[in-house]
Scaffold this motif. Structure first.
Motif, short mmCIF file in Angstrom:
data_model
loop_
_atom_site.label_atom_id
_atom_site.label_comp_id
_atom_site.label_asym_id
_atom_site.label_seq_id
_atom_site.Cartn_x
_atom_site.Cartn_y
_atom_site.Cartn_z
N ARG A 87 0.85 -1.18 0.00
CA ARG A 87 0.00 0.00 0.00
C ARG A 87 0.90 1.24 0.00
O ARG A 87 1.77 1.38 0.86
N VAL A 88 0.68 2.12 -0.98
CA VAL A 88 1.49 3.34 -1.11
C VAL A 88 0.59 4.54 -0.80
O VAL A 88 -0.43 4.75 -1.46
N ARG A 89 0.99 5.31 0.20
CA ARG A 89 0.23 6.50 0.59
C ARG A 89 0.77 7.68 -0.19
O ARG A 89 1.77 8.30 0.16
N ALA A 90 0.12 8.01 -1.31
CA ALA A 90 0.60 9.09 -2.18
C ALA A 90 0.28 10.46 -1.62
O ALA A 90 1.07 11.40 -1.78
N LEU A 91 -0.87 10.62 -0.98
CA LEU A 91 -1.27 11.88 -0.33
C LEU A 91 -1.79 11.55 1.05
O LEU A 91 -2.48 10.54 1.25
N ASP A 92 -1.49 12.43 2.01
CA ASP A 92 -1.85 12.14 3.40
C ASP A 92 -2.34 13.42 4.08
O ASP A 92 -1.55 14.22 4.58
N GLY A 93 -3.66 13.63 4.05
CA GLY A 93 -4.25 14.75 4.78
C GLY A 93 -3.89 16.12 4.24
O GLY A 93 -3.41 16.98 4.97
N ILE A 94 -4.13 16.35 2.95
CA ILE A 94 -3.79 17.63 2.32
C ILE A 94 -4.90 18.65 2.58
O ILE A 94 -6.07 18.40 2.31
N ASP A 95 -4.50 19.81 3.10
CA ASP A 95 -5.40 20.95 3.27
C ASP A 95 -4.79 22.12 2.52
O ASP A 95 -3.79 22.70 2.97
N LEU A 96 -5.39 22.47 1.38
CA LEU A 96 -4.86 23.54 0.53
C LEU A 96 -6.02 24.27 -0.12
O LEU A 96 -7.12 23.71 -0.27
N SER A 97 -5.77 25.49 -0.53
CA SER A 97 -6.78 26.23 -1.29
C SER A 97 -6.09 27.03 -2.38
O SER A 97 -4.98 27.53 -2.20
N VAL A 98 -6.75 27.12 -3.54
CA VAL A 98 -6.31 27.98 -4.64
C VAL A 98 -7.23 29.18 -4.65
O VAL A 98 -8.43 29.05 -4.90
N ARG A 99 -6.68 30.36 -4.37
CA ARG A 99 -7.50 31.56 -4.30
C ARG A 99 -7.79 32.10 -5.70
O ARG A 99 -7.01 31.89 -6.62
N ARG A 100 -8.88 32.79 -5.82
CA ARG A 100 -9.31 33.31 -7.11
C ARG A 100 -8.31 34.34 -7.63
O ARG A 100 -7.94 35.28 -6.94
N GLY A 101 -7.85 34.12 -8.87
CA GLY A 101 -6.94 35.04 -9.51
C GLY A 101 -5.48 34.91 -9.11
O GLY A 101 -4.65 35.69 -9.57
N GLU A 102 -5.13 33.94 -8.28
CA GLU A 102 -3.75 33.78 -7.84
C GLU A 102 -3.10 32.57 -8.52
O GLU A 102 -3.77 31.74 -9.13
N THR A 103 -1.77 32.48 -8.38
CA THR A 103 -1.02 31.32 -8.82
C THR A 103 -0.47 30.62 -7.58
O THR A 103 0.37 31.17 -6.87
N LEU A 104 -0.99 29.42 -7.32
CA LEU A 104 -0.48 28.59 -6.23
C LEU A 104 0.49 27.58 -6.84
O LEU A 104 0.12 26.79 -7.70
N ALA A 105 1.75 27.63 -6.41
CA ALA A 105 2.76 26.71 -6.91
C ALA A 105 2.91 25.54 -5.94
O ALA A 105 2.97 25.73 -4.73
N ILE A 106 2.96 24.33 -6.50
CA ILE A 106 3.20 23.12 -5.73
C ILE A 106 4.58 22.60 -6.13
O ILE A 106 4.81 22.27 -7.30
N VAL A 107 5.52 22.53 -5.18
CA VAL A 107 6.87 22.10 -5.49
C VAL A 107 7.23 20.91 -4.61
O VAL A 107 6.67 20.71 -3.53
N GLY A 108 8.21 20.14 -5.08
CA GLY A 108 8.67 18.98 -4.33
C GLY A 108 9.33 17.98 -5.25
O GLY A 108 9.33 18.13 -6.47
#
Length: 600
Positions: free
Chosen positions: A305-326
């Motif tokens: 069993r591979v846990r790819a995501l674990d309890g993500i809390d994020l929001s993309v605000r209107r008109g903004e650029t949210l960058a996800i890095v890793g």
């Protein structure tokens, strides 16, 4: 070790006075690294392929010489019989190809393909070859060398396939390594490890390296000398410090100007920047167009069993650029696939979309029918690979018009008018609508992908590594295009990348992910000037800069990219393996660790 003189390459049906490589010359000494730099189509890869006589069909060497070896042992590879060239390929000269999926055999395991190099050239038995391959797999950063040894190419990610290519090229310890964009598909921390490995093998064996890259930061960290090419000719060459520090040719200056850079870690954050970040967060915190609440994703591979995501809390605000890095495997692309509803998260999470400010949000996981169709029109995806994401059987016009056809938008005549307008909007000639994808460069194909994503007038654009395969000048053009489109159309962007320099230029907020969790989140001005988490520090330290005076800090990279148990105490997991909480240490700055909130 290698001396190229007056190399000229032509295609069979091209005019005689228009060679694709025209009089190129350079030399590489034992233990030396030389970088070939230039835009796509400048002749870099053709120059490298001519060394091993693996030019594409229709291309031929029309003049020059390629001398390999030292002193009396030097041979002209262009005049060597094929049997002699076969003895050199793979053993004395190895090549790392740019696109691993097309360079690896889909019918053989990674282990068998790597052992083949030693079995053909090294006079090793199978057991000895297997041990050497597993040792090399561990050195190039495979998390599970034995599993990789048994896997087939389609079972590995792009980054893992590139590691396999690097291991295959280096396992025989060649005298000359030709590396054609060897780290394009790798994240920055693994790139730093691979570059350090190449330099380590150079020190051990005196191996010469011919490096083809568009990343001037990699050049600054690896090369002793630089050859700048454009349209098949050498524009400038010389010592790396001279060419990057004091470029003389206008084209070299253009490449340097286009290279993105991240802010220095030691640079003090202006007070106004912190205030602006706080004000921006306060103004738009209640206007999120897309929200993730407790989102998790688990994959089952047999008993594993591979846990790819674990309890993500994020929001993309209107008109903004949210960058996800890793790094690769951190869960960035999985998050994008969930946002597009290409996959469903584990039970318990919530995914909310708010079409207009002030409206109640739509629960995407319970939506169906017209509601789901409407969301798929409002959210569009720009794929990472501009080669694989466009159908070779459809013209560019048909590709861009396909979303309009699927959703029944406008009639045929109006549809083609919109296609032409979209092509003009992304900087493509509308007269090219009847051409097929193979007739376009990588940057142009990425523009086609962006035009297709804009066809339905979306509100949310999800960009999955849209510039990772592009050279610096084309990358700059695509980033300019995305910024202009965002301003003109008021789009919200979720931008996934492992290139922090790109993120620093484009993002309004940055979320740093590792192992399916958010490690740190802040505006870029805060994150790059005052990073708190050791993993964030490692990503920044691993990002190469086009400055020979600022090499990669390998010690910081090793600490932050290593096991969490080696991190400073506030960031380590608890004895039972539970991660620390994500806490707000300052307005808009969240860090996963047991830290106190700083005074405003």
């Amino acid at each position: 070790m290698l001396k190229v003189e007056s190399l000229t390459i032509r295609f069979r049906n091209a005019p005689v006075d228009r060679p694709v490589v025209d009089g190129v010359g350079f030399s590489i000494g034992a233990g030396q690294s030389v970088a070939l730099v230039g835009e796509s189509g400048s002749g870099k890869t053709l120059t490298c392929r001519s060394i091993l006589d693996i030019l594409p069909r229709g291309a031929k060497v029309a003049g020059g010489s390629i001398l390999f070896g030292r002193g009396a042992e030097a041979v002209d590879l262009l005049r060597l019989p094929r049997s002699g060239l076969r003895d050199i390929r793979g053993s004395r000269i190895s090549m790392i190809f740019q696109e691993p999926m097309s360079a690896l055999s889909p019918l053989h395991s990674i282990g068998d393909q790597t052992m083949e190099v030693l079995r053909l050239h090294g006079n090793c038995n199978r057991r000895s070859a297997r041990d050497k391959c597993l040792a090399m797999f561990e050195r190039v950063g495979f998390p599970d060398p034995l599993r990789a040894f048994r896997s087939y190419p389609f079972q590995l990610s792009g980054g893992l396939r590139q590691r396999a290519m690097i291991a295959m090229a280096m396992v025989a310890r060649p005298q000359l390594l030709i590396a054609d964009e060897p780290t394009t598909a790798l994240d920055v921390t693994l790139q730093a490890q691979v570059l350090a490995l190449i330099k380590e093998l150079q020190a051990e064996t005196g191996m010469a390296v011919l490096l083809v890259t568009h990343d001037l930061g990699v050049v600054a960290n690896m090369a002793d000398a630089v050859v700048v090419m454009r349209a098949g000719r050498v524009m400038e060459s010389g010592c790396c410090a001279d060419v990057l520090g004091r470029p003389l040719h206008g084209y070299t200056r253009k490449l340097m100007a286009a290279a993105p850079c991240i802010p220095g870690m030691a640079r003090a954050l202006p007070a106004a920047a912190g205030d602006a970040a706080e004000d921006s967060a306060a103004e738009s915190a209640g206007d999120a167009i897309l929200e993730f609440h407790g989102v998790a994703k688990t994959y089952e591979r047999g008993p594993t069993r591979v846990r790819a995501l674990d309890g993500i809390d994020l929001s993309v605000r209107r008109g903004e650029t949210l960058a996800i890095v890793g790094e690769s495997g951190s869960g960035k692309t999985t998050l994008a696939r969930l946002a597009m509803l290409a996959e469903r998260p584990d039970p318990g999470g919530r995914l909310l979309f708010r079409p207009s400010a002030g409206q109640p949000p739509l629960d995407l996981l319970s939506a169906a029918g017209p509601e789901l169709t409407a969301y798929r029109r409002r959210a569009q995806l720009v794929f990472q690979d501009p080669y694989a994401s466009l159908s070779p059987r459809m013209s560019v016009g048909e590709i861009i018009a396909e979303p309009l056809v699927i959703h029944g938008v406008c009639d045929r005549g109006e549809r083609w008018e919109r296609v032409r307008a979209l092509m003009a909007q992304v900087g493509l000639d509308p007269a090219w609508a009847c051409r097929y994808p193979h007739a376009f460069s990588g940057g142009q194909r990425q523009r086609i992908g962006i035009a297709r994503a804009l066809a339905l007038d979306p509100q949310l654009l999800i960009c999955d590594e849209p510039t990772s395969a592009l050279d610096v000048s084309v990358q700059a053009q695509v980033l300019d295009l995305l910024e202009a489109i965002k301003r003109r159309l008021g789009l919200s962007l979720m931008f996934i990348s492992h290139d922090l320099a790109v993120v620093a230029r484009l993002a309004d907020r940055v979320a740093v992910m590792r192992a399916g969790r958010v490690m740190e989140q802040a505006p870029p001005a805060v994150l790059f000037s005052a990073p708190l988490h050791p993993y964030t520090r490692a990503l920044i330290a691993a990002s190469p800069e086009p400055d020979v005076g600022r090499p990669i800090d390998v010690a910081t990279v090793a600490l932050g990219a290593g096991a969490p148990d080696l991190w400073p105490a506030p960031f380590r997991p608890t004895p039972d393996g539970a991660p620390p909480p994500l806490v707000e240490t300052a307005p808009g700055h969240f860090v996963r660790g047991r830290l106190a909130r700083r005074a405003a």
